[in-house]
Design a protein around this motif. Structure first.
Motif, PDB file in Angstrom:
ATOM      1  N   UNK A   1       4.023  54.164  23.233  1.00 60.13           N
ATOM      2  CA  UNK A   1       4.461  53.641  24.530  1.00 60.13           C
ATOM      3  C   UNK A   1       3.387  52.758  25.160  1.00 60.13           C
ATOM      4  N   UNK A   2       2.123  53.183  25.076  1.00 57.62           N
ATOM      5  CA  UNK A   2       1.036  52.377  25.649  1.00 57.62           C
ATOM      6  C   UNK A   2       0.885  51.051  24.905  1.00 57.62           C
ATOM      7  N   UNK A   3       1.022  51.066  23.577  1.00 55.61           N
ATOM      8  CA  UNK A   3       0.937  49.826  22.810  1.00 55.61           C
ATOM      9  C   UNK A   3       2.099  48.893  23.150  1.00 55.61           C
ATOM     10  N   UNK A   4       3.291  49.464  23.259  1.00 54.79           N
ATOM     11  CA  UNK A   4       4.465  48.664  23.621  1.00 54.79           C
ATOM     12  C   UNK A   4       4.281  48.033  25.000  1.00 54.79           C
TER      13      UNK A   4
ATOM     14  N   UNK B   1       0.394  66.479  18.375  1.00 54.56           N
ATOM     15  CA  UNK B   1       0.254  65.226  17.638  1.00 54.56           C
ATOM     16  C   UNK B   1       1.443  64.314  17.849  1.00 54.56           C
ATOM     17  N   UNK B   2       2.640  64.885  17.871  1.00 57.59           N
ATOM     18  CA  UNK B   2       3.850  64.080  18.079  1.00 57.59           C
ATOM     19  C   UNK B   2       3.853  63.465  19.471  1.00 57.59           C
ATOM     20  N   UNK B   3       3.443  64.249  20.476  1.00 57.09           N
ATOM     21  CA  UNK B   3       3.384  63.701  21.838  1.00 57.09           C
ATOM     22  C   UNK B   3       2.310  62.640  21.956  1.00 57.09           C
ATOM     23  N   UNK B   4       1.162  62.867  21.325  1.00 52.43           N
ATOM     24  CA  UNK B   4       0.091  61.878  21.359  1.00 52.43           C
ATOM     25  C   UNK B   4       0.543  60.594  20.688  1.00 52.43           C
ATOM     26  N   UNK B   5       1.255  60.720  19.574  1.00 54.25           N
ATOM     27  CA  UNK B   5       1.767  59.550  18.868  1.00 54.25           C
ATOM     28  C   UNK B   5       2.781  58.792  19.698  1.00 54.25           C
TER      29      UNK B   5
END
Length: 55
Positions: free
Chosen positions: A16-19, A7-11
């Protein structure tokens, strides 16, 4: 790997993708390559305008 680690990696990946996406949008708005999309305000509130596409 535990569910929490996943979950932490997915978050982190999502952040990063949103940024990256917001950085590309910002660059396109700055250099005029956003296809007519504009960020403005109306009645003091943010507004994103998108032109209609002709068929």
């Amino acid at each position: 790997m535990t569910q929490q680690n996943t979950d932490e990696r997915s978050g982190a990946d999502l952040k990063q993708r949103l940024t990256n996406g917001l950085d590309r949008l910002s660059a396109a708005l700055t250099d005029g390559s956003a296809g007519g999309v504009k960020v403005t305000t109306r009645h003091g509130e943010p507004l994103i305008t998108v032109p209609l596409r002709s068929l």
